[in-house]
Design a protein around this motif. Sequence first.
Motif, PDB file in Angstrom:
ATOM      1  N   LEU A  16     -40.946 -48.197   2.477  1.00 51.92           N
ATOM      2  CA  LEU A  16     -41.067 -49.638   1.973  1.00 51.92           C
ATOM      3  C   LEU A  16     -40.139 -49.394   0.698  1.00 51.92           C
ATOM      4  CD1 LEU A  16     -42.429 -52.048   3.256  1.00 51.92           C
ATOM      5  CD2 LEU A  16     -44.070 -51.652   1.852  1.00 51.92           C
ATOM      6  N   TYR A  17     -40.502 -48.699  -0.459  1.00 54.94           N
ATOM      7  CA  TYR A  17     -39.795 -48.829  -1.446  1.00 54.94           C
ATOM      8  C   TYR A  17     -38.280 -48.441  -1.063  1.00 54.94           C
ATOM      9  CZ  TYR A  17     -44.484 -48.040  -3.715  1.00 54.94           C
ATOM     10  OH  TYR A  17     -45.776 -48.327  -4.130  1.00 54.94           O
ATOM     11  N   LEU A  18     -38.149 -47.421  -0.310  1.00 56.68           N
ATOM     12  CA  LEU A  18     -36.767 -47.253   0.002  1.00 56.68           C
ATOM     13  C   LEU A  18     -36.110 -48.136   0.547  1.00 56.68           C
ATOM     14  CD1 LEU A  18     -34.446 -44.834   0.442  1.00 56.68           C
ATOM     15  CD2 LEU A  18     -35.610 -44.162   2.494  1.00 56.68           C
ATOM     16  N   ARG A  19     -36.657 -49.153   1.363  1.00 50.62           N
ATOM     17  CA  ARG A  19     -36.075 -50.127   2.132  1.00 50.62           C
ATOM     18  C   ARG A  19     -35.565 -51.006   1.153  1.00 50.62           C
ATOM     19  NH1 ARG A  19     -39.673 -53.475   6.450  1.00 50.62           N
ATOM     20  NH2 ARG A  19     -39.953 -54.530   4.447  1.00 50.62           N
ATOM     21  N   ALA A  20     -36.458 -51.408   0.221  1.00 56.61           N
ATOM     22  CA  ALA A  20     -36.107 -52.413  -0.722  1.00 56.61           C
ATOM     23  C   ALA A  20     -35.026 -51.948  -1.774  1.00 56.61           C
ATOM     24  CB  ALA A  20     -37.300 -52.902  -1.517  1.00 56.61           C
ATOM     25  N   LEU A  21     -34.991 -50.561  -2.098  1.00 57.69           N
ATOM     26  CA  LEU A  21     -33.789 -50.038  -2.866  1.00 57.69           C
ATOM     27  C   LEU A  21     -32.722 -50.344  -2.122  1.00 57.69           C
ATOM     28  CD1 LEU A  21     -35.866 -46.869  -4.430  1.00 57.69           C
ATOM     29  CD2 LEU A  21     -35.060 -48.954  -5.732  1.00 57.69           C
ATOM     30  N   THR A  22     -32.771 -49.850  -1.069  1.00 56.72           N
ATOM     31  CA  THR A  22     -31.465 -49.938  -0.300  1.00 56.72           C
ATOM     32  C   THR A  22     -30.879 -51.216  -0.005  1.00 56.72           C
ATOM     33  OG1 THR A  22     -32.355 -47.922   1.146  1.00 56.72           O
ATOM     34  CG2 THR A  22     -30.197 -48.979   1.824  1.00 56.72           C
ATOM     35  N   GLN A  23     -31.543 -52.199  -0.019  1.00 59.31           N
ATOM     36  CA  GLN A  23     -31.319 -53.501   0.070  1.00 59.31           C
ATOM     37  C   GLN A  23     -30.596 -53.982  -1.312  1.00 59.31           C
ATOM     38  OE1 GLN A  23     -31.190 -55.852   2.420  1.00 59.31           O
ATOM     39  NE2 GLN A  23     -29.786 -56.938   0.964  1.00 59.31           N
ATOM     40  N   MET A  24     -31.416 -53.528  -2.518  1.00 58.04           N
ATOM     41  CA  MET A  24     -30.769 -53.737  -3.892  1.00 58.04           C
ATOM     42  C   MET A  24     -29.412 -53.056  -4.009  1.00 58.04           C
ATOM     43  SD  MET A  24     -34.087 -53.194  -6.275  1.00 58.04           S
ATOM     44  CE  MET A  24     -35.466 -54.363  -6.225  1.00 58.04           C
ATOM     45  N   ALA A  25     -29.272 -51.870  -3.601  1.00 58.35           N
ATOM     46  CA  ALA A  25     -28.070 -51.208  -3.612  1.00 58.35           C
ATOM     47  C   ALA A  25     -26.853 -51.927  -2.979  1.00 58.35           C
ATOM     48  CB  ALA A  25     -28.236 -49.813  -3.182  1.00 58.35           C
ATOM     49  N   GLN A  26     -27.252 -52.379  -1.756  1.00 56.01           N
ATOM     50  CA  GLN A  26     -26.244 -53.035  -1.058  1.00 56.01           C
ATOM     51  C   GLN A  26     -25.932 -54.342  -1.635  1.00 56.01           C
ATOM     52  OE1 GLN A  26     -28.127 -53.637   2.675  1.00 56.01           O
ATOM     53  NE2 GLN A  26     -27.256 -51.575   3.594  1.00 56.01           N
ATOM     54  N   ASP A  27     -26.707 -54.900  -2.556  1.00 54.27           N
ATOM     55  CA  ASP A  27     -26.387 -56.157  -3.305  1.00 54.27           C
ATOM     56  C   ASP A  27     -25.568 -55.963  -4.468  1.00 54.27           C
ATOM     57  OD1 ASP A  27     -27.652 -57.430  -1.501  1.00 54.27           O
ATOM     58  OD2 ASP A  27     -29.609 -57.874  -2.520  1.00 54.27           O
ATOM     59  N   ILE A  43     -46.370 -55.758  -4.551  1.00 50.24           N
ATOM     60  CA  ILE A  43     -46.809 -54.568  -4.863  1.00 50.24           C
ATOM     61  C   ILE A  43     -47.138 -54.777  -6.440  1.00 50.24           C
ATOM     62  CG2 ILE A  43     -46.943 -52.279  -4.923  1.00 50.24           C
ATOM     63  CD1 ILE A  43     -45.942 -52.078  -2.077  1.00 50.24           C
ATOM     64  N   SER A  44     -48.186 -54.297  -7.048  1.00 53.33           N
ATOM     65  CA  SER A  44     -48.267 -54.214  -8.431  1.00 53.33           C
ATOM     66  C   SER A  44     -47.331 -52.995  -9.073  1.00 53.33           C
ATOM     67  CB  SER A  44     -49.577 -54.074  -8.943  1.00 53.33           C
ATOM     68  OG  SER A  44     -50.146 -52.752  -8.912  1.00 53.33           O
ATOM     69  N   SER A  45     -46.701 -53.355 -10.272  1.00 51.13           N
ATOM     70  CA  SER A  45     -45.771 -52.440 -10.732  1.00 51.13           C
ATOM     71  C   SER A  45     -46.758 -51.392 -11.265  1.00 51.13           C
ATOM     72  CB  SER A  45     -45.322 -53.072 -11.983  1.00 51.13           C
ATOM     73  OG  SER A  45     -46.391 -53.474 -13.053  1.00 51.13           O
ATOM     74  N   ALA A  46     -47.827 -51.205 -11.403  1.00 47.27           N
ATOM     75  CA  ALA A  46     -48.988 -50.133 -11.744  1.00 47.27           C
ATOM     76  C   ALA A  46     -48.862 -49.287 -10.522  1.00 47.27           C
ATOM     77  CB  ALA A  46     -50.043 -50.548 -12.426  1.00 47.27           C
ATOM     78  N   GLN A  47     -48.998 -50.041  -9.458  1.00 45.81           N
ATOM     79  CA  GLN A  47     -48.915 -48.918  -8.382  1.00 45.81           C
ATOM     80  C   GLN A  47     -47.855 -48.487  -7.930  1.00 45.81           C
ATOM     81  OE1 GLN A  47     -50.050 -50.616  -3.874  1.00 45.81           O
ATOM     82  NE2 GLN A  47     -51.759 -49.248  -5.035  1.00 45.81           N
ATOM     83  N   ILE A  48     -46.823 -49.040  -8.117  1.00 51.57           N
ATOM     84  CA  ILE A  48     -45.385 -48.121  -7.792  1.00 51.57           C
ATOM     85  C   ILE A  48     -45.255 -47.047  -8.828  1.00 51.57           C
ATOM     86  CG2 ILE A  48     -42.852 -48.716  -8.063  1.00 51.57           C
ATOM     87  CD1 ILE A  48     -43.396 -51.362  -6.752  1.00 51.57           C
ATOM     88  N   ARG A  49     -45.581 -47.374 -10.001  1.00 52.34           N
ATOM     89  CA  ARG A  49     -45.499 -46.317 -11.062  1.00 52.34           C
ATOM     90  C   ARG A  49     -46.275 -45.012 -10.762  1.00 52.34           C
ATOM     91  NH1 ARG A  49     -45.610 -50.498 -14.555  1.00 52.34           N
ATOM     92  NH2 ARG A  49     -47.500 -49.809 -15.612  1.00 52.34           N
ATOM     93  N   LYS A  50     -47.384 -45.311 -10.055  1.00 53.04           N
ATOM     94  CA  LYS A  50     -48.424 -44.236  -9.940  1.00 53.04           C
ATOM     95  C   LYS A  50     -47.936 -43.586  -8.675  1.00 53.04           C
ATOM     96  CE  LYS A  50     -52.630 -42.828 -10.831  1.00 53.04           C
ATOM     97  NZ  LYS A  50     -53.467 -42.399 -10.128  1.00 53.04           N
ATOM     98  N   ASP A  51     -47.504 -44.340  -7.720  1.00 52.94           N
ATOM     99  CA  ASP A  51     -47.217 -43.734  -6.495  1.00 52.94           C
ATOM    100  C   ASP A  51     -45.993 -42.682  -6.884  1.00 52.94           C
ATOM    101  OD1 ASP A  51     -49.155 -45.166  -5.194  1.00 52.94           O
ATOM    102  OD2 ASP A  51     -47.489 -46.523  -4.097  1.00 52.94           O
ATOM    103  N   LEU A  52     -45.075 -43.067  -7.711  1.00 51.08           N
ATOM    104  CA  LEU A  52     -43.886 -42.228  -7.840  1.00 51.08           C
ATOM    105  C   LEU A  52     -44.347 -41.030  -8.703  1.00 51.08           C
ATOM    106  CD1 LEU A  52     -41.045 -45.146  -8.356  1.00 51.08           C
ATOM    107  CD2 LEU A  52     -41.372 -43.589  -6.388  1.00 51.08           C
ATOM    108  N   SER A  53     -45.271 -41.224  -9.512  1.00 56.74           N
ATOM    109  CA  SER A  53     -45.557 -40.221 -10.325  1.00 56.74           C
ATOM    110  C   SER A  53     -46.238 -38.840  -9.855  1.00 56.74           C
ATOM    111  CB  SER A  53     -46.435 -40.763 -11.664  1.00 56.74           C
ATOM    112  OG  SER A  53     -47.899 -40.793 -10.969  1.00 56.74           O
ATOM    113  N   GLN A  54     -46.696 -39.300  -8.463  1.00 52.76           N
ATOM    114  CA  GLN A  54     -47.152 -38.139  -7.683  1.00 52.76           C
ATOM    115  C   GLN A  54     -46.005 -37.272  -7.446  1.00 52.76           C
ATOM    116  OE1 GLN A  54     -50.039 -37.860  -6.305  1.00 52.76           O
ATOM    117  NE2 GLN A  54     -51.040 -39.911  -6.253  1.00 52.76           N
ATOM    118  N   PHE A  55     -44.531 -37.542  -7.551  1.00 51.99           N
ATOM    119  CA  PHE A  55     -43.561 -36.636  -7.150  1.00 51.99           C
ATOM    120  C   PHE A  55     -42.644 -36.124  -8.185  1.00 51.99           C
ATOM    121  CE2 PHE A  55     -44.962 -39.466  -3.659  1.00 51.99           C
ATOM    122  CZ  PHE A  55     -45.270 -38.532  -2.609  1.00 51.99           C
TER     123      PHE A  55
END
Lengths: 207, 207
Positions: A16-27, A43-55
């Motif tokens: 889902l994050y990848l899909r939104a990022l791809t859209q932003m890049a196209q824009d 989705i909350s910003s905290a959740q996105i940061r937490k998710d990404l921090s796993q990797f």
Amino acid sequence: MNPSKVPDIVIGRLPLYLRALTQMAQDGKEITSSQELGGELGISSAQIRKDLSQFGEFGKQGTGYNIEFLADQLKRILHLDQIWDVALIGAGDLGTAIANYGGFIDRGFRIRSVYDNDPSKIGTWAGAYEVHSVDQLEKDLRDMGIKIVMLAVPASHAQEVTERLIAADVKAILCYAPISLSVPDSVKVQYIDPVLHLQHMTFYLSK
Amino acid sequence: MNPSKVPDIVIGRLPLYLRALTQMAQDGKEITSSQELGGELGISSAQIRKDLSQFGEFGKQGTGYNIEFLADQLKRILHLDQIWDVALIGAGDLGTAIANYGGFIDRGFRIRSVYDNDPSKIGTWAGAYEVHSVDQLEKDLRDMGIKIVMLAVPASHAQEVTERLIAADVKAILCYAPISLSVPDSVKVQYIDPVLHLQHMTFYLSK
DNA sequence: TAGATTGTTAATCGATTAACAATC
DNA sequence: TAGATTGTTAATCGATTAACAATC
């Protein structure tokens, strides 16, 4: 990152994050923030940061995330830095619609071969793909090294086809039939049943 | 039961239970248990009992659940003790496949009308449905009292069509376009994007 | 009665959010 | 420097599971 330690629910959000990022890049956007990305997706910003921090650490304090860089990292994490060959089983209306859908290749998947069990369909075309008999299915899939199958056969045939897929060493099945498949733990299954979604929503509708 | 107090994740499982019960009924079974139902679906028996207990007491100690009775109760809870009229927007390959799919009516939904914005498609047939122009979409949907729409248009048009649906007082949208829609809280949206499911599974596949 | 299974409570487990030091 | 936003920790919230009295 230890893959087995990342919750599956987190993995499910990465596409889902990848899909939104791809859209932003196209824009034409170059930078985003966890807040902006979350706003887009609900989705909350905290959740996105937490998710990404796993990797790893993909952002810059005060600035945010470089969209192209983060998208590339997500593709790498999801093993989308390659194109996956996929087989499509079932060349009915739904299978034909899937075969004609142009949205796979840009997101990492290529339909390699299409199958049906109806003799009258063998040799006809589903979009750009010739329809093959399922007679040699196991051998075909093994020879091509196909690990991912989209299953668009009637519910009444889905389990028996699935057993042949398992025998062919297929590891991921996207099941369009409205049933629960029995598979070993080593095989991943995802389901698409539009009626389940409709029935979920009617709970909230007044009669 | 107070609908607003039941977690949405529980509501999402009820259609799954209903689907499995319907299958059991077709197989001629009359009684099941939370353990058997859970085994079928890969869900714990405790969770099934807990979920059902949100809405009442449907089983008998020592015996289990009467399949037909429980299915009827779930239909009532999900507002599936009626047939819902649904409009389909988009008569491309995917829309046509949806129009031809025979699995809706048995599970509570009837396609009432099909729309497309392509003048060359107006008046042609998508399965059993004549394709209508979107010119009068809002008026049409209001006149028919349609509250549920399946949206099978390209991603580039999905948000603008959605705004017209909201204006037409549509309350539930099943979106097949690979984007996140902006809607007010009073409108429910569910998404179907097969590529998200494929990308979820590739995480677990080795290259 | 003996065996089985429910409905429910309490305990556990896991996911989300709030908050903030670090720092760009 | 001042403002912004990350990555992370701890607190909160919510969902799942285990266990069992009730009872068919």
